[in-house]
Design an enzyme around this catalytic site. Sequence first.
Site, PDB file in Angstrom:
ATOM      1  N   HIS A  30      30.656 -12.519 -20.897  1.00 20.69           N
ATOM      2  CA  HIS A  30      29.348 -11.982 -21.264  1.00 20.69           C
ATOM      3  C   HIS A  30      28.509 -13.128 -21.806  1.00 20.69           C
ATOM      4  O   HIS A  30      28.767 -13.632 -22.897  1.00 20.69           O
ATOM      5  CB  HIS A  30      29.502 -10.880 -22.300  1.00 20.69           C
ATOM      6  CG  HIS A  30      28.234 -10.104 -22.522  1.00 20.69           C
ATOM      7  ND1 HIS A  30      27.011 -10.515 -22.025  1.00 20.69           N
ATOM      8  CD2 HIS A  30      27.997  -8.938 -23.182  1.00 20.69           C
ATOM      9  CE1 HIS A  30      26.090  -9.646 -22.377  1.00 20.69           C
ATOM     10  NE2 HIS A  30      26.658  -8.680 -23.071  1.00 20.69           N
TER      11      HIS A  30
ATOM     12  N   CYS B 175      21.234  -8.817 -25.239  1.00 17.65           N
ATOM     13  CA  CYS B 175      21.854  -8.959 -23.909  1.00 17.65           C
ATOM     14  C   CYS B 175      20.976  -8.482 -22.755  1.00 17.65           C
ATOM     15  O   CYS B 175      21.372  -8.606 -21.592  1.00 17.65           O
ATOM     16  CB  CYS B 175      23.195  -8.254 -23.902  1.00 17.65           C
ATOM     17  SG  CYS B 175      24.222  -8.764 -25.282  1.00 17.65           S
TER      18      CYS B 175
ATOM     19  N   HIS C  79      25.956  -3.824 -15.819  1.00 20.26           N
ATOM     20  CA  HIS C  79      26.170  -4.608 -17.031  1.00 20.26           C
ATOM     21  C   HIS C  79      27.673  -4.817 -17.240  1.00 20.26           C
ATOM     22  O   HIS C  79      28.107  -5.941 -17.472  1.00 20.26           O
ATOM     23  CB  HIS C  79      25.526  -3.886 -18.215  1.00 20.26           C
ATOM     24  CG  HIS C  79      25.438  -4.712 -19.452  1.00 20.26           C
ATOM     25  ND1 HIS C  79      24.815  -5.945 -19.483  1.00 20.26           N
ATOM     26  CD2 HIS C  79      25.898  -4.496 -20.720  1.00 20.26           C
ATOM     27  CE1 HIS C  79      24.889  -6.442 -20.709  1.00 20.26           C
ATOM     28  NE2 HIS C  79      25.544  -5.593 -21.468  1.00 20.26           N
TER      29      HIS C  79
END
Lengths: 397, 290
Positions: A324, A158, A291
């Site tokens: 996400h 990620c 994030h």
Amino acid sequence: MSDLGTINIIGAACICAAGATLDDCMDSMLAKRGAPVAPSLFKCELTEIYPVFEVPNEFINNSSPHLTRTANLLRATVDDAFTGSGISHKNLESLKVGVCIGTSVGASLSFLDFYRTWKQGRHPELDPIHRYLKSNPADIIVNQYALDGPSQTVVNACTSGTDAIGIGASWIRHGLCDIVIAGGTDELSEISYNGFASLKITSPEPCRPFDKDRSGLNLGEGAGVLLLASDNAVDKLSPRIRGKVLGYGTFGDAHHLTAPHPKARGLKMALKAAFKNTTLGYGDIDFINVHGTGTPTNDHVEGLALQEIFPTTPYSATKGFTGHTLGAAGAIEAAFTLACMERGELPPSKGFAEVDPGIGCRPIAERTQKSCRYALSQSLAFGGNNSVLILEGGEGI
Amino acid sequence: MNVTIKGIGIAAPFGGKAELKATVLGEIPPNAPPLYKTTTDKLSKFIPARKLRRIDHFTRMALLAAFRALDDANKVKDLPQNLGIILCTGYGPSQTTFDFLDSIIDDGAKLASPLAFSHSVHNIPTGVLSLLLGAPCPQTTICQLTNPVMTGLQTAALWLAEKRVESVLFGAVDETTPLLEENAHRLAMEKGREISTPVSEGAVFFLLNNQEHGYATIETNTSLSELNNIPLFSHRELPNALNLGTLFGALPVTGAFNLAAAALSIEGTDRNAGYNEGNTWLQVSGRTHA
């Protein structure tokens, strides 16, 4: 503000569930629109449905059936970035152009149906294999534009998109390239859907980053791209300069493979590394795109670090609009960060309602006007990766 | 942006660094190994078995090569300061990916293996390595079939040039699986030919820095004329090239094996040697040998 040379941003684009263009995404987010839905791109065998943020097919221009969805998302985004920058392919011929793209699903051997058939002792058609072999994200752009600069596909889960931009910036700084197409791309897949569900970190509800009652993440898909350029390229092309990459830092936690260090060790080291070669201090940062996945653990650790290092800096978590998007997330959010500075407006953190007393800080909850010159975009990942970009933007550029 | 090789570690079907060096010096023939499979039992020299219980074969190969590279530089107990880790691969941890698919297919999505899923993520091997070294550090993983090794080396050289790190553990790893082997045959047959070299696996790590003394200096910018009249290590049949394809087998990161062979061939000399990955050729120079 950086003593390592200038890395100009001359183009930015993204495609995700929030919109087909960066402008559309910003409009959606500022209006607090969008919600995840039950997956329609693949069948779900799980009894509980974990909603996702799918990109409508009509957002993906010139999609090719011979490429993966990950590659098609990227191609459409790169096209949009060039269109928006006013630079045509022909302008690139006299320049050294590199491609650095982050992905996660896009580099995985994710052909479940092919594998299932093969496991039964049969010999399925090789189409999925050909599609995989043709769809490496960096390669696909190199081939499409007939480029001869360096190309790299970064697979740091990620943080991949953030890392790709940071590495691309190094190529400019050291004269390896005049222009770098840097970003990230990833598609929703049945495999990652089941994988994240098996880890029990997906939520059956819309995600709620930093909220007291957050219960996990929603997966999403998309691509984000920044066009980075040297001063030499800027002199030749005279593009609009939308911003600059001032710093990049990355550090691993060396703590756990799927959970961040409880005291955000790696994130703090990544921040320190990002600022190391700039003349900026933490207090100069006007805005942070965090994030903020909406998992209890990520937001707790990230929130504690924000409280300690940036106690008064406003921050937004945008995954309530996009989900996400894994390897694309860092690049999509870097594009958002740049657009926020351009517009002088910060999006709300959709899903947030109540402060978590265990964190003690509050993300931006409503559309906020703020003039910003310096901003951070930060990403955390499996493997313990933490990566940070420092961007300059706004009217001063 | 030249970088110096301070240590070399190999985990391959043919063995390790000693076997490769004996081969490049002509002491033993470059024969095919009995199987193109890599054993990693010698990892117990560096890591207690209990810490390896959940570690897959792909990562074990990477770990063995990485610890051997550190050991080669006498740096296992005294890790280099400000270390970075860079790993390149063609396919990533393939078998672990397929293990996760097996768990979905065999047991149903509800019982899909969280361990297999998390370990199939491509940057887990670098995370495991930094964790076992106890070294929070910059780390990155690259996955591509086009020049993965040259690309990784370039990133290593940039990290050193930027003083982001002072040393880099740079590695390359890929593994075989039954599906990959079958697909390699089928893809070759589509083109009307047989595969010339069996699918193989293995890992190579280099401990790199930009100091002067080491095995050799990797030059990151080599002109073709410099490659005349020096020994070359390549999978291609060229007049002055030593083709070790039979020894290595076919894997996406063969360039790292050729680089190791080139460096070992000039160890202790002031000669140069060349190696390639795809159409890119570079040379290593022994002139900075300690």
